[in-house]
Scaffold this motif. Structure first.
Motif, short mmCIF file in Angstrom:
data_model
loop_
_atom_site.label_atom_id
_atom_site.label_comp_id
_atom_site.label_asym_id
_atom_site.label_seq_id
_atom_site.Cartn_x
_atom_site.Cartn_y
_atom_site.Cartn_z
N VAL A 456 11.12 5.28 6.26
CA VAL A 456 10.08 6.04 5.58
C VAL A 456 10.64 6.77 4.36
O VAL A 456 9.92 6.98 3.37
N THR A 457 11.93 7.14 4.38
CA THR A 457 12.51 7.84 3.24
C THR A 457 12.48 6.98 1.99
O THR A 457 12.10 7.44 0.90
N GLU A 458 12.88 5.71 2.12
CA GLU A 458 12.89 4.82 0.96
C GLU A 458 11.49 4.58 0.42
O GLU A 458 11.27 4.60 -0.81
N HIS A 459 10.54 4.36 1.30
CA HIS A 459 9.18 4.07 0.83
C HIS A 459 8.49 5.32 0.28
O HIS A 459 7.71 5.22 -0.68
N LEU A 460 8.80 6.48 0.83
CA LEU A 460 8.24 7.71 0.28
C LEU A 460 8.79 7.96 -1.13
O LEU A 460 8.04 8.37 -2.03
N THR A 461 10.07 7.69 -1.32
CA THR A 461 10.65 7.82 -2.66
C THR A 461 9.96 6.89 -3.64
O THR A 461 9.70 7.26 -4.80
N ALA A 462 9.68 5.67 -3.20
CA ALA A 462 9.00 4.71 -4.08
C ALA A 462 7.63 5.23 -4.50
O ALA A 462 7.22 5.06 -5.66
N GLU A 463 6.93 5.86 -3.59
CA GLU A 463 5.60 6.39 -3.94
C GLU A 463 5.72 7.55 -4.92
O GLU A 463 4.89 7.71 -5.82
N ILE A 464 6.77 8.39 -4.76
CA ILE A 464 6.96 9.50 -5.70
C ILE A 464 7.32 8.96 -7.08
O ILE A 464 6.85 9.45 -8.10
N VAL A 465 8.14 7.90 -7.12
CA VAL A 465 8.53 7.30 -8.39
C VAL A 465 7.32 6.73 -9.11
O VAL A 465 7.19 6.85 -10.33
N GLN A 466 6.41 6.12 -8.36
CA GLN A 466 5.24 5.49 -8.97
C GLN A 466 4.09 6.47 -9.18
O GLN A 466 2.99 6.04 -9.54
N SER A 467 4.34 7.76 -8.91
CA SER A 467 3.35 8.82 -9.11
C SER A 467 2.16 8.69 -8.17
O SER A 467 1.13 9.34 -8.38
N THR A 468 2.27 7.85 -7.16
CA THR A 468 1.22 7.82 -6.14
C THR A 468 1.21 9.12 -5.37
O THR A 468 0.16 9.61 -4.95
N VAL A 469 2.40 9.67 -5.17
CA VAL A 469 2.56 10.96 -4.49
C VAL A 469 3.12 11.95 -5.49
O VAL A 469 4.22 11.73 -6.02
N SER A 470 2.39 13.02 -5.77
CA SER A 470 2.84 14.00 -6.76
C SER A 470 3.11 15.37 -6.18
O SER A 470 3.66 16.23 -6.86
N ASP A 471 2.70 15.60 -4.93
CA ASP A 471 2.99 16.88 -4.26
C ASP A 471 3.07 16.63 -2.77
O ASP A 471 2.82 15.52 -2.27
N ILE A 472 3.39 17.67 -2.03
CA ILE A 472 3.65 17.51 -0.61
C ILE A 472 2.37 17.16 0.16
O ILE A 472 2.42 16.43 1.16
N THR A 473 1.23 17.63 -0.29
CA THR A 473 -0.03 17.29 0.40
C THR A 473 -0.35 15.81 0.22
O THR A 473 -0.84 15.16 1.14
N ARG A 474 -0.06 15.28 -0.97
CA ARG A 474 -0.28 13.84 -1.20
C ARG A 474 0.70 13.02 -0.37
O ARG A 474 0.36 11.92 0.09
N ALA A 475 1.90 13.53 -0.18
CA ALA A 475 2.87 12.82 0.65
C ALA A 475 2.39 12.73 2.10
O ALA A 475 2.49 11.69 2.76
N ILE A 476 1.83 13.85 2.60
CA ILE A 476 1.30 13.83 3.97
C ILE A 476 0.09 12.91 4.06
O ILE A 476 -0.08 12.18 5.04
N GLU A 477 -0.74 12.91 3.03
CA GLU A 477 -1.90 12.03 3.01
C GLU A 477 -1.47 10.56 3.00
O GLU A 477 -2.08 9.72 3.65
N TRP A 478 -0.39 10.24 2.26
CA TRP A 478 0.11 8.86 2.24
C TRP A 478 0.57 8.43 3.63
O TRP A 478 0.30 7.31 4.06
N MET A 479 1.25 9.31 4.33
CA MET A 479 1.69 8.96 5.68
C MET A 479 0.51 8.80 6.63
O MET A 479 0.54 7.97 7.55
N LYS A 480 -0.55 9.54 6.41
CA LYS A 480 -1.73 9.40 7.25
C LYS A 480 -2.51 8.12 6.94
O LYS A 480 -3.35 7.69 7.74
N CYS A 481 -2.22 7.53 5.77
CA CYS A 481 -2.84 6.24 5.43
C CYS A 481 -2.09 5.07 6.06
O CYS A 481 -2.53 3.92 5.94
#
Length: 1168
Positions: A456-481
């Protein structure tokens, strides 16, 4: 689920619009397709379908594609296509399945103008425009994830807004380790579709359709993909056209995977005899060679039966097989066909492949051994399917791995021929410990779990790099998806969560995981967070980890590497990488690896060392094994020939090259010159499996293997230049090959990048307060083959500072020749700078260019003296120095010392010199001969005395904050020295006895004039000896950290009653650059003109001299910053008001004679 199986319930192809009917070759859809027709084609709901392999699920994909493109059908029934505006993404677990669908859909939909694009590892020739123009993109999960990661900066995600349909084939891939990538990209698409900025795009209404084999938890997949109840379709074995019987057999493992698969060949014949019933059989093998060996073994058994072969039923069949064998081009296949056995793989010619397929479909060829790719390719069904071993060799990882579930189900789907059979048989041969896995798989009892948590660390980093995740709430939302969140609520124990927790507690646990991972990324500077840890932004290390698809632990090793990382240290980091952590050290490999590591012929560049820096006698860890294997491979002629270790080596080199490329970009980001240079070179070496100094560099050319490279090496052809000049006929003679082999070898040079010339030159003037270098690249030859692009990295760095000044990636075929690059650098104020410029060809070795530039500090010292000494004559042949009363030595003219010439030779302007290697001339040892009663004074004696005296002098450390003397400093110096000389002038001058007249030669320092308008330091010394404050800049103009100042006072030419003549004229002396070797050379030359001293103990005697003013000489050693000491000479400098001036001279052991009081070799250094 009850289905209406009567013909009246079947949907007809005519129910589709006219433009789409030609895509189907049948008139009616089958019962499964008819059941899903209304949901697939007449609605836009998300769907999850579970059905047996071979039940016709592919048609459901095509119905959904036609539903999407039906929006382009006008009212009058015409199809008006708008290219690339509505995109379909088809995701399959294997490249073979992707390519099969690509051929099928291009044929069916190409007439409508629908453009299909393949995105797999086999297709690298795609562009951003081709992606944007594509209507259907067919890809694998890893490739789609990598492409969208890599292309983020150049618009790689711009096509996401056009995605309208996502088709997921074999969605039960989620249960494999590879399923994490599939889960990540689907979650990414879900996140982007919810973005408010996408509400006006097609992505906001994206549709998901996932199909799989029979699985028990299809509702979990439906929840993940947001499929409503009407979109969930579950079909059982009743949908299979023929009834399937499965048998799973377990066998004891062998020493290695290769031997295990080979041993299984002995059991195939018995299984076919027992279960196939004399009908056709497909035997799936993991490799081409395995398929050939299986066919060979079955043929050998059939030959033992004589004319009554179990695979031949009639004489007519045997005659047809005999005729077919004569037309077969494969000689090995000819001997198999006549016994009813054949093999099929990608290595066959098209003619032989069509021949074998025709014989098998007609039933003449009963047994066909093939590779697993046939399961996704041509439809060749058989009554019986045998899967010989459930493992295959993964080339990327270099190990044997279990087949993906989808692959096994695909192979099982080939069993049963609907027109000819009503039953089918599947036989799986596997290890004993994996029997239950395949029994559950075939029965549909295997639960599909998420594999996202371990990575999950590698894929979360990829989402931050692609601006899909821009803050911690979006990161939690991505994991819930993710599918992970769905299964974590259903089966928490599988994910290390206590059973019985509420949904709120599970969600809180998910948040804790997310926050922990973000903090870990922030700790290693991969992402930026604000003080509250809320906002997230990617940093360059995170970008690189995402771009090169590296594991988090591997990236941590790279970040922790030293900035001046050597080649050996870089190699050790690769050996510890997680990407190759699966490699094991086997017991039977240790002795062989020990022998390689302890070889004595110097083959290996690096060895495995112990804590004391000595070679390890025993290889004990997998890292040690990897290090030995890669060093052995890079020699170009490895000793490793074992299949298992060779496969390990191939995986090490392929993964290591990718890791080294990431290290290169990381060190470039850090501006670390040495680290970037070593990582770049190592990446190319690992790609070619050769060191850059290997004698087998020609192996890089197509058509040249190890045998040919060794033959060329024997005739002295080891580089591309020597090969271009070699005679083709001689090449054929040495290699033992026939004409025109030599011409073909020389033609292989056309695949090389074009030749480039690099020139570095100094440019006048400054820019932004810095000096400039101009680098010019000129293409010497035009590219011949334009099929492959060649790139090179141009890098300019400073060795001493380990700093990159300039870097750029250049496409060699396209850059405008000549290409100019200006490099700015700060001129050194102390010491020297070594600037190196490199042009490193990407993925090629032996062609790199390198130039070195030495930058030295500028010099311009203007020293103004008040007292200009009288020009005294040098020694001439008539000058006589008395050594003893009866001995006379005349000094020849050749020994005259011209000090001005010495200074001119020792001073050089600051320059930029292109050199290859630093060189130093050896200095000869000068000895002074003397008689028996005189002491021999050699160069060593003089230097030992200098060192001895220098140890007694205190060292004044130079502060970094000091500056060059200002105008106020010079004014103060002038005032103090004037007062000192007035005091000295008032002293009584005593007369010297006239009988002891002697001519003295003064060392007059006459510096040549140097003008440098950019840098000038004027040192003014009006009134005599002056202590000039030292600063860091005082020594920045020294070549070898030494400078010599001659004093302003001097000895009078004559001694006696004439008194002392004083010269009051001013003299402007511009000091030059003197090296330490220049001073010592001067000492040696002067030493030849002085007689030797017969005394050993009077180097530091004093002679009172109050009748004159003597010279003051100062030698400043920049290395030790000597300014004062306890010696008499420092007392002389520091005590100008003393009643007597003290001078160091040579004192004899007996009577001190005034005639030679200032003679002797040691008098030169007596002031020390």
């Amino acid at each position: 689920m009850s289905l209406r199986m009567d013909t009246y319930a079947l949907k007809a192809v005519t129910d589709l619009p006219a433009p789409f009917r030609s895509a189907f070759s049948f008139r009616y859809f089958n019962s499964l397709q008819s059941e899903c027709f209304s949901t697939c084609y007449l609605s836009d709901v998300n769907m999850v379908i579970s059905a047996p392999t071979g039940s016709g699920k592919t048609v459901l994909f095509e119905l959904c594609i036609m539903r999407l493109f039906s929006k382009f059908i006008t009212g009058d029934g015409r199809f008006t296509h708008h290219k690339g505006t509505l995109k379909t993404i088809y995701i399959a677990p294997s490249k073979a399945l992707v390519q099969e669908k690509l051929r099928d859909w291009t044929k069916k939909l190409g007439s409508l103008g629908i453009n299909c694009l393949e995105l797999t590892g086999d297709n690298e020739y795609y562009t951003i425009k081709s992606i944007q123009d594509a209507d259907i993109i067919l890809t694998t999960p890893e490739k789609f994830d990598a492409v969208t990661r890599y292309r983020i900066k150049d618009g790689g995600l711009s096509f996401f807004s056009d995605i309208s349909l996502v088709l997921i084939d074999e969605v039960h891939l989620l249960n494999d380790p590879r399923g994490a990538a599939l889960e990540a990209i689907v979650s990414r698409i879900k996140m982007l579709s919810r973005n408010p900025e996408m509400q006006s795009c097609a992505l906001s209404l994206v549709r998901f359709l996932a199909v799989s084999a029979t699985i028990p938890n299809i509702n979990d997949l439906a929840e993940w993909l947001m499929a409503p109840p009407q979109g969930i379709k579950r079909f059982g074995e009743e949908m299979r056209p023929v009834k399937l019987t499965t048998k799973v057999f377990g066998y004891t493992p062998a020493k290695n995977d290769f031997l295990f698969e080979k041993r299984l060949q002995n059991y195939i014949f018995d299984l076919l005899t027992q279960f196939s019933g004399g009908k056709s059989a497909l035997i799936f093998c993991s490799t081409r060679k395995g398929a050939q060996e299986a066919a060979q073994r079955l043929t050998q058994i059939a030959m033992t039966f004589g004319h009554s072969s179990p695979f031949i039923k009639s004489r007519e069949q045997q005659e047809r097989l005999r005729e077919a064998s004569l037309s077969c081009g494969d000689k090995q296949m000819q001997s198999y066909i006549i016994y009813g056995v054949g093999y099929h793989n990608g290595g066959l010619s098209m003619k032989d492949r069509n021949l074998i397929e025709g014989l098998f479909l007609n039933g003449d060829l009963q047994i066909l051994c093939t590779t697993n790719t046939l399961a996704h390719g041509i439809n060749l069904p058989a009554h019986t399917v045998v899967i010989k071993s459930t493992q295959y060799f993964n080339k990327e990882k270099g190990i044997y791995m279990e087949y993906e579930r989808s692959m096994v189900l695909q192979m099982c789907g080939r069993a049963g021929r609907p027109p000819f059979d009503d039953t089918g048989m599947v036989i799986i041969m596997t290890r004993r410990e994996t029997v239950h896995l395949y029994e559950n798989l075939l029965s549909g009892c295997e639960m599909v779990e998420s594999q996202l948590l371990p990575c999950v660390t590698e894929h979360l980093t990829a989402e931050i790099v692609q601006s899909t995740v821009s803050d911690i709430t979006r990161a939690i939302e991505w994991m819930k998806c993710s599918y992970l969140y769905v299964r974590m609520k259903k089966n928490p124990e599988h994910y290390s969560i206590a059973k019985g927790l509420s949904s709120d507690r599970i969600e809180k646990h998910l948040q804790e995981i997310c926050v922990h991972k973000v903090n870990e990324l922030s700790q290693y500077q991969m992402v930026w967070t604000d003080e509250d840890g809320f906002f997230l932004k990617p940093l360059e290390p995170g970008n690189l980890m995402t771009k090169y698809y590296l594991k988090f632990d591997t990236m941590k090793h790279i970040i922790q590497a030293p900035e001046n990382c050597s080649m050996e240290e870089t190699l050790h980091i690769i050996c510890r990488a997680e990407e190759i952590a699966w490699i094991q050290l086997r017991r039977n490999e240790k002795k062989f690896l020990n022998d390689i590591n302890n070889e004595k012929d110097g083959r290996l560049r690096f060895h495995v060392l112990d804590d004391k820096g000595k070679r390890k006698k025993r290889i004990q860890t997998r890292e040690d094994k990897i290090f030995v294997l890669v060093n052995d491979c890079l020699t170009g002629d490895p000793l490793v020939h074992d299949l298992s270790m060779s496969q390990d080596t191939n995986s090490i080199c392929s993964n290591g090259s990718r890791i080294a490329k990431c290290m290169k970009e990381y060190f470039m980001y850090k501006k670390s010159y040495k680290g970037a240079l070593n990582a770049t070179l190592l990446a190319n070496c690992l790609h070619q499996k050769l060191w850059d100094n290997s004698p087998y560099l020609l192996k890089q050319l197509p058509g040249i293997g190890m045998v040919t490279a060794k033959a060329l090496h024997s005739m002295g052809v080891t580089s591309f230049e020597t090969l271009s000049e070699a005679d083709p006929r001689k090449i054929e003679l040495v290699t033992g090959r026939k004409y025109p082999f030599g011409n073909h070898i020389k033609e292989s040079l056309l695949s090389l990048p074009p030749k480039v010339k690099m020139v570095i030159e100094e440019t006048e003037g400054q820019r932004m307060g810095k000096s400039k270098l101009l680098i010019t690249l000129t293409r010497l030859s035009e590219p011949v083959q334009l099929t492959k692009r060649h790139y090179a990295d141009m890098m300019v760095g400073v060795e001493e500072d380990n700093l990159i000044l300039f870097k750029e990636k250049i496409r060699l075929e396209d850059f405008s020749s000549p290409y100019h690059a200006t490099v700015l650098f700060s001129s050194p104020q102390q010491g020297k700078l070594t600037i190196k410029a490199h042009l490193i060809f990407e993925e090629m070795i032996g062609m790199d260019l390198c130039h070195k530039v030495i930058v030295t500090p500028p010099i311009d010292l203007n020293v103004i003296h008040k007292y200009r000494p009288k020009e005294l004559p040098s020694f001439n042949p008539k000058d006589v120095i008395k050594k003893n009363d009866n001995d006379v030595i005349s000094v020849p003219p050749s020994e005259e010392y011209q000090y001005n010439d010495l200074i001119e030779k020792s001073i050089s302007m600051p320059s930029f010199k292109l050199i290859d290697e630093d060189s130093e001339d050896d200095k000869p040892v000068v000895e002074t001969e003397d008689d028996d009663d005189c002491r021999i004074i050699t160069e060593r004696t003089v230097f030992d005395h200098i060192r001895k005296k220098s140890k007694t002098l205190p060292v004044l450390p130079t502060s970094k904050d000091t500056h060059s003397p200002s105008l106020e400093d010079f004014t103060l110096i002038r005032q103090r020295t004037r007062e000192r000389h007035l005091e000295l002038d008032n002293m009584d001058i005593m007369e010297v006895q006239q009988s002891s007249k002697i001519r003295r030669t003064r060392m007059a320092t006459q510096y040549p004039e140097i003008t440098d308008p950019k840098r000038k330091i004027h040192i003014i010394d009006e009134d005599g000896p002056t202590e000039i404050p030292k600063s860091s800049n005082d020594y920045s103009y020294l070549t070898n950290d030494a400078e010599l100042f001659a004093g302003d006072e001097f000895f009078e030419e004559m001694w006696g009653g004439e008194g002392v003549k004083q010269v009051t004229e001013h003299q402007n002396i511009e000091s030059g650059k003197l090296s330490e070797e220049t001073i010592f050379e001067h000492v040696r030359k002067k030493g030849r003109n002085f007689p030797a001293d017969s005394t050993e103990s009077s180097l530091d005697c004093r002679i009172s001299h109050t009748q004159r003013k003597g010279p003051s000489v100062r030698i400043s050693m920049a290395k030790n910053d000597i300014t004062s000491g306890e010696s008499d000479v420092t007392k002389l400098f520091s005590s100008p008001s003393s009643e007597k001036r003290q001078f160091c001279s040579l004192g004899m052991a007996g009577e001190v004679k005034k005639e030679n009081a200032f003679l002797g070799f040691q008098s030169v250094f007596s002031f020390l």
